[in-house]
Design an enzyme around this catalytic site. Structure first.
Site, short mmCIF file in Angstrom:
data_model
loop_
_atom_site.label_atom_id
_atom_site.label_comp_id
_atom_site.label_asym_id
_atom_site.label_seq_id
_atom_site.Cartn_x
_atom_site.Cartn_y
_atom_site.Cartn_z
N HIS A 1 1.53 -5.83 -14.32
CA HIS A 1 2.32 -5.12 -13.31
C HIS A 1 1.56 -5.06 -11.99
O HIS A 1 2.10 -5.36 -10.92
CB HIS A 1 2.63 -3.72 -13.83
CG HIS A 1 3.31 -2.83 -12.85
ND1 HIS A 1 4.68 -2.62 -12.86
CD2 HIS A 1 2.83 -2.07 -11.84
CE1 HIS A 1 5.00 -1.77 -11.90
NE2 HIS A 1 3.89 -1.43 -11.27
N GLU A 2 0.29 -4.68 -12.04
CA GLU A 2 -0.50 -4.54 -10.82
C GLU A 2 -0.80 -5.89 -10.19
O GLU A 2 -0.78 -6.03 -8.96
CB GLU A 2 -1.79 -3.78 -11.12
CG GLU A 2 -1.58 -2.35 -11.59
CD GLU A 2 -0.73 -1.54 -10.63
OE1 GLU A 2 -0.90 -1.67 -9.39
OE2 GLU A 2 0.13 -0.77 -11.10
N HIS B 1 2.13 -7.07 -8.14
CA HIS B 1 2.20 -6.48 -6.80
C HIS B 1 1.42 -7.34 -5.80
O HIS B 1 1.87 -7.57 -4.68
CB HIS B 1 1.62 -5.06 -6.79
CG HIS B 1 2.57 -4.00 -7.27
ND1 HIS B 1 3.84 -3.85 -6.77
CD2 HIS B 1 2.40 -3.01 -8.19
CE1 HIS B 1 4.44 -2.82 -7.37
NE2 HIS B 1 3.59 -2.30 -8.24
N GLU C 1 8.55 -1.87 -7.58
CA GLU C 1 8.14 -1.53 -8.94
C GLU C 1 8.93 -2.32 -9.98
O GLU C 1 8.37 -2.78 -10.98
CB GLU C 1 8.32 -0.03 -9.18
CG GLU C 1 7.33 0.85 -8.44
CD GLU C 1 5.93 0.67 -8.99
OE1 GLU C 1 5.59 1.26 -10.03
OE2 GLU C 1 5.16 -0.10 -8.38
#
Length: 274
Positions: free
Chosen positions: A148-149, A152, A205
């Site tokens: 997820h990070e 980004h 997100e």
């Protein structure tokens, strides 16, 4: 006549400034199997190289402070685990962004009760022990967080948000100068936060969730673990939410979206295990 000339000159100045800060449509990543195709808008006044340089400087400061305080990489086994999972995910990042495999990726574990992890532009990652000790994620769940990070950073969400703020702040500054009212700029800033920061953060997100699930699946981690991970995160919030959840839709909505995304990339997971 002078008044009209002044208005024309002032108008030309406004157009010039806005032209410099205007956002151009770009696509920072390939769509992947998960299908991330949203056009992004970046300002020419926020160059990718400069933002990465700033991110690297800030990362070095954070790491230096943690080291000075004796909070950096205190648990060798935790660090080794985080690095191993990160390396597998980074090896798959080229599916979305080919040149990213050559980024100077770096990951450290910082001793902190905060349930958090983040990845700066260019691939500088930090994981807090609060996430590891309180959530107690499985390897697959930790891969969901890190994926997820990393997503980004691949998607340049930070640059996109800075670009939006840059254009908005220039517009508000001009408006305040024309009207002579600081209150107008303050109100506009609050409105911008509601209209742009929160909705876009939710959008970012969701993209990071979906891309992270695909990265995990390709790296050989069960993508369905993202669902249990975020359920644990929500439960750990108690009276307040962890930072991960602060800008995202309801847990039920997120769970449903993650389940759908996980099902979509299960063939990639199955292939990675063969």
């Amino acid at each position: 006549m002078r008044s009209r000339l002044a208005m024309l000159l002032r108008g030309a100045g406004v157009v010039g400034v806005l032209a410099l800060t205007a956002c151009a449509g770009v696509q920072t990543t390939q769509s992947g199997a998960i299908g991330i195709n949203r056009t992004q808008y970046m300002s020419s006044m926020v160059p990718e190289s400069q933002l990465r340089q700033e991110a690297e400087t800030q990362y070095e400061q954070v790491i230096a402070q943690a080291r000075t305080q004796g909070k950096l990489d205190r648990n060798a086994s935790q660090l080794k685990r985080v690095q191993a999972i990160t390396n597998k995910l980074v090896a798959q990042a080229g599916v979305f962004r080919p040149e990213s495999v050559n980024w100077p990726w770096e990951v450290h574990v910082i001793s902190s009760d905060e349930i958090n992890a983040w990845c700066m532009p260019g691939g500088k990652i930090a994981v807090y022990t609060g996430l590891l000790d309180k959530i107690k994620p499985t390897d697959a769940e930790l891969a969901a967080v890190l994926g997820h990070e990393i997503a980004h950073a691949l998607r340049e969400h930070a640059r996109e948000r800075v670009s939006q703020q840059m254009v908005t702040n220039v517009g508000l500054t001009i408006l305040a100068a024309v009207t002579g009212s600081k209150a107008t700029a303050d109100l506009g800033s609050s409105l911008t936060n509601v209209m742009f920061a929160l909705p876009n953060s939710r959008e970012h997100e969701t993209e990071a969730d979906r891309m992270g699930v695909e990265l995990a699946a390709r790296a050989g981690y069960d993508p369905r673990a993202a669902v249990t991970l975020w359920q644990k995160m929500a439960q750990a919030g108690g009276g307040g939410q962890p930072e991960f959840l602060s800008t995202h839709p309801s847990p039920a909505s997120r769970s449903a979206d993650l389940q759908q995304a996980a099902a979509q990339v299960m063939p990639l997971y199955d292939a990675a295990r063969r």
